[in-house]
Design an enzyme around this catalytic site. Structure first.
Site, PDB file in Angstrom:
ATOM      1  N   GLY A  30     -19.618   8.029   5.633  1.00  0.00           N
ATOM      2  CA  GLY A  30     -18.790   8.319   4.460  1.00  0.00           C
ATOM      3  C   GLY A  30     -19.556   8.112   3.174  1.00  0.00           C
ATOM      4  N   LYS A  88       0.858  -1.186   0.000  1.00  0.00           N
ATOM      5  CA  LYS A  88       0.000   0.000   0.000  1.00  0.00           C
ATOM      6  C   LYS A  88       0.891   1.232   0.000  1.00  0.00           C
ATOM      7  CE  LYS A  88      -4.475   1.170   0.437  1.00  0.00           C
ATOM      8  NZ  LYS A  88      -5.711   0.517   0.022  1.00  0.00           N
ATOM      9  N   GLY A 105     -18.402   8.734   0.019  1.00  0.00           N
ATOM     10  CA  GLY A 105     -17.450   8.842  -1.089  1.00  0.00           C
ATOM     11  C   GLY A 105     -17.800   7.848  -2.187  1.00  0.00           C
ATOM     12  N   VAL A 136     -17.303   4.657  -2.618  1.00  0.00           N
ATOM     13  CA  VAL A 136     -17.921   3.387  -2.218  1.00  0.00           C
ATOM     14  C   VAL A 136     -19.226   3.636  -1.454  1.00  0.00           C
ATOM     15  CG1 VAL A 136     -17.618   1.214  -0.984  1.00  0.00           C
ATOM     16  CG2 VAL A 136     -15.655   2.269  -2.092  1.00  0.00           C
TER      17      VAL A 136
HETATM   18  P1  NAI Z   1     -13.534   8.388  -0.889  1.00  0.00           P
HETATM   19  O1  NAI Z   1     -12.370   9.283  -0.647  1.00  0.00           O
HETATM   20  O2  NAI Z   1     -14.198   8.441  -2.210  1.00  0.00           O
HETATM   21  O3  NAI Z   1     -14.648   8.641   0.229  1.00  0.00           O
HETATM   22  C1  NAI Z   1     -14.379   8.795   1.584  1.00  0.00           C
HETATM   23  C2  NAI Z   1     -15.514   9.649   2.138  1.00  0.00           C
HETATM   24  O4  NAI Z   1     -15.446   9.641   3.548  1.00  0.00           O
HETATM   25  C3  NAI Z   1     -15.466  11.102   1.688  1.00  0.00           C
HETATM   26  O5  NAI Z   1     -16.719  11.512   1.225  1.00  0.00           O
HETATM   27  C4  NAI Z   1     -15.033  11.839   2.964  1.00  0.00           C
HETATM   28  O6  NAI Z   1     -15.536  13.167   3.010  1.00  0.00           O
HETATM   29  C5  NAI Z   1     -15.672  10.942   4.013  1.00  0.00           C
HETATM   30  N1  NAI Z   1     -15.105  11.070   5.348  1.00  0.00           N
HETATM   31  C6  NAI Z   1     -13.801  11.194   5.711  1.00  0.00           C
HETATM   32  N2  NAI Z   1     -13.702  11.256   7.050  1.00  0.00           N
HETATM   33  C7  NAI Z   1     -14.964  11.150   7.535  1.00  0.00           C
HETATM   34  C8  NAI Z   1     -15.517  11.142   8.845  1.00  0.00           C
HETATM   35  N3  NAI Z   1     -14.749  11.266   9.922  1.00  0.00           N
HETATM   36  N4  NAI Z   1     -16.850  11.011   8.973  1.00  0.00           N
HETATM   37  C9  NAI Z   1     -17.642  10.904   7.887  1.00  0.00           C
HETATM   38  N5  NAI Z   1     -17.178  10.907   6.632  1.00  0.00           N
HETATM   39  C10 NAI Z   1     -15.858  11.044   6.457  1.00  0.00           C
HETATM   40  O7  NAI Z   1     -13.028   6.904  -0.545  1.00  0.00           O
HETATM   41  P2  NAI Z   1     -13.637   5.517  -1.021  1.00  0.00           P
HETATM   42  O8  NAI Z   1     -12.917   5.060  -2.219  1.00  0.00           O
HETATM   43  O9  NAI Z   1     -15.118   5.609  -1.030  1.00  0.00           O
HETATM   44  O10 NAI Z   1     -13.175   4.557   0.170  1.00  0.00           O
HETATM   45  C11 NAI Z   1     -13.832   4.554   1.425  1.00  0.00           C
HETATM   46  C12 NAI Z   1     -13.162   3.538   2.355  1.00  0.00           C
HETATM   47  O11 NAI Z   1     -13.222   2.241   1.763  1.00  0.00           O
HETATM   48  C13 NAI Z   1     -11.679   3.812   2.623  1.00  0.00           C
HETATM   49  O12 NAI Z   1     -11.342   3.377   3.911  1.00  0.00           O
HETATM   50  C14 NAI Z   1     -10.980   2.916   1.604  1.00  0.00           C
HETATM   51  O13 NAI Z   1      -9.660   2.588   1.984  1.00  0.00           O
HETATM   52  C15 NAI Z   1     -11.910   1.721   1.632  1.00  0.00           C
HETATM   53  N6  NAI Z   1     -11.833   0.906   0.426  1.00  0.00           N
HETATM   54  C16 NAI Z   1     -12.066   1.469  -0.797  1.00  0.00           C
HETATM   55  C17 NAI Z   1     -11.991   0.699  -1.925  1.00  0.00           C
HETATM   56  C18 NAI Z   1     -12.298   1.266  -3.272  1.00  0.00           C
HETATM   57  O14 NAI Z   1     -12.445   0.465  -4.233  1.00  0.00           O
HETATM   58  N7  NAI Z   1     -12.430   2.565  -3.433  1.00  0.00           N
HETATM   59  C19 NAI Z   1     -11.595  -0.731  -1.867  1.00  0.00           C
HETATM   60  C20 NAI Z   1     -11.477  -1.234  -0.508  1.00  0.00           C
HETATM   61  C21 NAI Z   1     -11.554  -0.422   0.580  1.00  0.00           C
END
Ligand code: NAI
Length: 373
Positions: free
Chosen positions: A203, A105, A205, A207
């Site tokens: 969150g 990572k 984002g 996902v």
């Molecule tokens: P992203 O960056 O698109 O979304 C993250 C979201 O969480 C953002 O909207 C952000 O504003 C929000 N956020 C951050 N801190 C927060 C808090 N304290 N309270 C509420 N919301 C908060 O990231 P993504 O890609 O959606 O990933 C989300 C999680 O899933 C991460 O932990 C990532 O490592 C994990 N993940 C993602 C994968 C992927 O395919 N994108 C694969 C496996 C795991």
């Protein structure tokens, strides 16, 4: 405290600029999160604003594969700890899921909104290139599909890209989490029916948003939180979601808590406030410590181990690197196995009266040991 005293520096010329690639494995050993990493690299390019860690945990099952996160950690030590924890999780994820890759990572220490310049990505591409194929990467928090496409134009070992790749892995991750969440419901309630089930999503984002869409379509009642207010407003309109403050989502009245933001949200302090009986979400490293799963078990909470339920993205990008090239149907068929894997873990955990993450870790270790390392 992390101290980098005698760095072994390899200069990587790039036009007039210089990137320092430093093997900090010996310094990283001092950190609790180290856990037998094979190699840890620090990339630094002051001129182009890059400070990045690439952590390679275990390559017994294949080359290291894991996303690149961009996050403004407050220190290099925090960045390194995040990378080490995430990289170890990738080893377990690949092993449990049965994809022939090892765990790695990267974490780039900057704010993706303000610090992610073309120069920084350019310097990071140089870092990947200097690692000479040791590490395959793709999207994570802060690194977008467009960024992955840019990196891929500079170095071959970037996955989750548009041209010839599998695209953004997030929707596939969400699909796996959706199926896994239903498996947890079926295990706990005897039915995977979502109508009227209350899900608290942390969150919104890539996902979290896609997951909300699927849950809403099957009648789940959503409570959401995000530190980005605009996303919350949109979710209320799009999914009829209720909203709570970011620090109140864990204690929201819900049947399922779906952490889809950052890690370490389940701690000794926060677990007692949790209302939901099931935890099923995409975030990596949801537990602050491995032992927190026992706390969840003692409180009767069914925990879907993060690296099992969120493996859809890894499955999708790993499929890109398969000998025959990317086959979306085959990748989705493998994602559809996530509920079965989870159910087996839930059953074994119950039969042996052990936390689910102990069982998942044991399964991963068995496979790594069989590979001979
Ligand atoms: P992203 O960056 O698109 O979304 C993250 C979201 O969480 C953002 O909207 C952000 O504003 C929000 N956020 C951050 N801190 C927060 C808090 N304290 N309270 C509420 N919301 C908060 O990231 P993504 O890609 O959606 O990933 C989300 C999680 O899933 C991460 O932990 C990532 O490592 C994990 N993940 C993602 C994968 C992927 O395919 N994108 C694969 C496996 C795991």
């Amino acid at each position: 405290m992390l101290q980098i005293t005698e760095p072994r520096t390899l200069k990587v010329p790039h036009g007039a600029r210089t990137l320092s690639l430093i093997d900090i494995t010996n310094e990283a050993v001092e950190l609790q999160a180290f856990d037998n990493h094979e190699r840890v690299w620090l990339g630094r390019d002051i001129e182009r604003g890059l400070t990045a860690i690439v952590a390679i945990h275990n390559t017994a099952l294949g080359p290291a594969l894991g996303g690149t996160r961009i996050w403004p950690h407050e220190s290099l030590e925090a960045t390194l700890t995040d990378a080490l924890r995430l990289s170890r999780g990738m080893t377990y994820k690949a092993a449990v899921t049965g994809v022939p890759f090892g765990g790695g990572k990267a974490v780039i220490m900057t704010d993706a909104k303000t610090g992610k310049t073309r120069a920084l990505l350019d310097a990071y591409a140089d870092m990947l290139s200097a690692l000479e194929g040791q590490f395959y990467t793709g999207e994570d928090v802060g690194l977008s599909l467009a960024d992955a496409d840019f990196l891929r134009s500079r170095v071959p070992n970037v996955t989750g890209t548009t041209a010839g790749g599998s695209g953004n892995p997030a929707p596939v991750t969400a699909q796996g989490v959706f199926l896994g969440l239903k498996a947890a419901l079926a295990h706990r309630k005897g039915t995977e029916r979502l109508a009227g089930i209350r899900v608290a999503v942390q969150g919104l984002g890539s996902v979290g948003w896609a997951l909300c869409g699927q849950l809403h379509a099957e009648g789940a009642l959503l409570t959401v939180a995000d530190i980005d207010d605009a996303k919350v407003v949109e979710a209320k309109a799009e999914f009829g979601a209720s909203a709570v403050a970011a620090d109140a989502i864990l204690a929201a009245e819900a049947d399922v808590f779906a952490p889809c933001a950052m890690g370490s949200v389940l701690t000794e302090e926060t677990i007692p406030a949790l209302k939901a009986g099931i935890v099923a979400g995409s975030a990596n490293n949801q537990l602050a410590t491995h032992a927190d799963a026992r706390l969840l078990m003692q409180r009767g909470v069914l925990y879907a181990p993060d690296y099992v339920i969120n493996a859809g993205g890894l499955i999708n990008v790993a499929a890109e690197l398969a000998p025959g090239g990317y086959d979306r149907v085959a990748a989705l068929a493998k994602v559809a196995e996530i509920p079965e894997t989870l159910t087996a873990i839930f059953r074994r955990a119950e039969a042996e009266n052990r936390p689910t993450n102990d069982v998942a870790a044991a399964l991963a270790m068995e496979r790594i040991r069989k590979a001979g390392r």
